[in-house]
Write an enzyme that holds these catalytic residues in place. Structure first.
Site, mmCIF file in Angstrom:
data_model
loop_
_atom_site.group_PDB
_atom_site.id
_atom_site.type_symbol
_atom_site.label_atom_id
_atom_site.label_comp_id
_atom_site.label_asym_id
_atom_site.label_seq_id
_atom_site.Cartn_x
_atom_site.Cartn_y
_atom_site.Cartn_z
ATOM 1 N N HIS A 1 41.426 38.681 54.750
ATOM 2 C CA HIS A 1 41.699 38.197 53.401
ATOM 3 C C HIS A 1 42.330 36.815 53.432
ATOM 4 C CE1 HIS A 1 43.065 38.436 49.137
ATOM 5 N NE2 HIS A 1 41.848 38.940 49.058
ATOM 6 N N HIS B 1 37.766 33.491 46.010
ATOM 7 C CA HIS B 1 38.259 33.899 44.692
ATOM 8 C C HIS B 1 37.900 32.858 43.641
ATOM 9 C CE1 HIS B 1 40.687 36.102 47.576
ATOM 10 N NE2 HIS B 1 40.609 37.078 46.685
ATOM 11 N N HIS C 1 34.225 40.884 48.239
ATOM 12 C CA HIS C 1 35.096 42.043 48.415
ATOM 13 C C HIS C 1 34.296 43.325 48.663
ATOM 14 C CE1 HIS C 1 37.942 39.085 46.796
ATOM 15 N NE2 HIS C 1 38.847 39.732 47.495
ATOM 16 N N HIS D 1 42.236 42.537 37.638
ATOM 17 C CA HIS D 1 42.408 42.350 39.084
ATOM 18 C C HIS D 1 43.715 41.631 39.447
ATOM 19 C CE1 HIS D 1 41.991 39.577 42.563
ATOM 20 N NE2 HIS D 1 41.899 40.746 43.167
ATOM 21 N N HIS E 1 47.533 43.094 41.232
ATOM 22 C CA HIS E 1 48.150 42.534 42.442
ATOM 23 C C HIS E 1 49.622 42.189 42.201
ATOM 24 C CE1 HIS E 1 45.185 41.916 45.655
ATOM 25 N NE2 HIS E 1 44.268 41.786 44.705
ATOM 26 N N PHE F 1 47.642 36.005 48.151
ATOM 27 C CA PHE F 1 46.382 36.109 48.893
ATOM 28 C C PHE F 1 46.602 36.371 50.380
ATOM 29 C CE2 PHE F 1 43.999 33.114 45.785
ATOM 30 C CZ PHE F 1 43.484 34.179 45.096
ATOM 31 N N HIS G 1 40.851 47.362 45.321
ATOM 32 C CA HIS G 1 39.555 46.694 45.346
ATOM 33 C C HIS G 1 38.380 47.651 45.247
ATOM 34 C CE1 HIS G 1 39.780 42.420 45.167
ATOM 35 N NE2 HIS G 1 41.021 42.576 45.580
#
Ligand code: C2O
Length: 366
Positions: free
Chosen positions: A91, A112, A121, A262, A266, A283, A296
């Site tokens: 990632h 992203h 993903h 999304h 996070h 990230f 995910h």
């Protein structure tokens, strides 16, 4: 032209890390062989269908098996590309500037905030899941999904909050453990909702972000940190995100689901006491929390749900610069594989599915 990941020997130090991050490299272990082109599992009999369960309803046997698989992955040395440490670094490598797109050494490769988000993903989870299955010798093993779009799934799934489990991560927001309900458009401030209001709010958020095409002639507001975009005509690109081609600057614009829920999920999970919201809130560190992969999986499930809601208008993109964009991953062997977006559009072909789960938000018109 499509964005392509270059040879991993060109992977370098991540240049987009938050200043507090103490990370020297996110690059995968080197490979002596050049990458092979991805081939889907040969046939149904040699590769049984994997059914990803909803995390909150998984039984004790499943939880024990999943714990065993993650423990085995965490026990591998970091220079094994199948190790949890190496998987987490994938990632960081694709999100914090370790790579440049093939042919554009001056630009950062970023998966992203563009149309690469959904397919990248999906590939990541595909290999992660197969590695786990191979470590426990179970070719039917499937990762769980965090069913945050349905009332029963709107808490951090219990299997991740057992402190003695390898699924636990201490770098999470301590105020967001069960029975706290998630806020699907969390912005760092705690909403003042009752539980019923929070559920209702979340269902409306889901409707707004996923079921956009049902809102006839209405305006869809998609806000990002830096821009506010109003779209009068919902199209697949509203769902997938903006085109991002070879030579483009990264961060062209996220799709509606990448944006919300999304991102907020996070931030809601990460520890606000850590300098950069680690682990889930940044990230570079997000992949270190096992919960990342369940989050995910539900994002990936939303891709399938969205397509099922309107098979005429909710279609995959047909632009060859999307279809032929490619990434590099290690598979369960482990060998280095080049996989393209066009390889992952059909879940049947990849031999996995999601357990049926209700989508009550489809009738939660705001
Ligand atoms: Cu690659 Cu949820 O971010």
């Amino acid at each position: 032209d499509p964005v392509a990941t270059p040879d991993i020997s060109s992977c370098g130090p991540p240049d987009q890390l938050p200043p507090s991050a103490n990370v020297l490299t996110c690059c995968p272990p080197p490979s002596s062989a050049s990458p092979v082109d991805f081939a889907p599992p040969a046939d149904a009999s040699s590769s049984p269908l994997r059914t990803r369960p909803a995390a909150h309803s998984a039984g004790a046997d499943y939880v024990a098996k999943f714990n065993r698989a993650i423990a085995a992955m965490k026990a591998l040395p970091a220079d094994d590309p199948r190790s949890f440490a190496a998987q987490a670094s994938v990632h960081c490598a694709y999100c914090d500037g370790s790579y440049s797109p093939d042919g554009f050494p001056g630009l950062d490769l970023q998966v992203h905030n563009s149309w690469l988000f959904m397919p990248f993903h999906r590939c990541y989870l595909y290999f992660f899941e197969r590695i786990l299955g191979s470590l426990i010798g179970d070719p039917t093993f499937a990762i769980p999904f965090w069913n945050w779009d349905a009332p029963d799934g709107m808490r951090m799934p219990a299997m991740y909050t057992d402190q003695s489990s390898p699924l636990f991560d201490p770098r999470r927001n301590g105020r967001h453990v069960p029975p706290k309900l998630i806020d699907l458009d969390y912005n760092g401030r705690e909403p003042r909702f009752t539980d019923n209001q929070q559920v209702d709010h979340n269902l409306r958020v889901m409707y707004r972000q996923v079921y956009v095409c049902a809102m006839r002639a209405s305006m869809q507001r998609v806000s990002t940190k830096s821009t506010n975009m109003i779209s009068l005509s919902p199209t697949p690109s509203l769902f997938f995100g903006s085109p991002y081609r070879a030579g483009d600057d990264p961060n062209q614009g996220p799709g509606s689901v990448e944006n919300i829920p999304h991102g907020p999920v996070h931030i809601w999970c990460g520890d606000p006491e850590q300098p950069a919201g680690e682990d889930m809130g940044n990230f570079y560190s997000a992949g270190r929390d096992p919960l990342f992969y369940a989050h995910h999986a539900n994002i990936d499930r939303m891709w399938a749900v969205w397509k099922g809601l309107d098979s005429r208008r909710h279609t995959d993109l047909t632009d060859p610069d999307w279809l032929d964009a490619s990434f590099l991953f290690y598979d369960e062997d482990p060998k280095l594989v080049r996989i393209r977006v066009r390889d992952v559009l059909n879940m049947d072909r990849l031999r996995y599915r999601y357990q049926d789960a209700p989508t009550p938000w489809t009738s939660a018109r705001p």
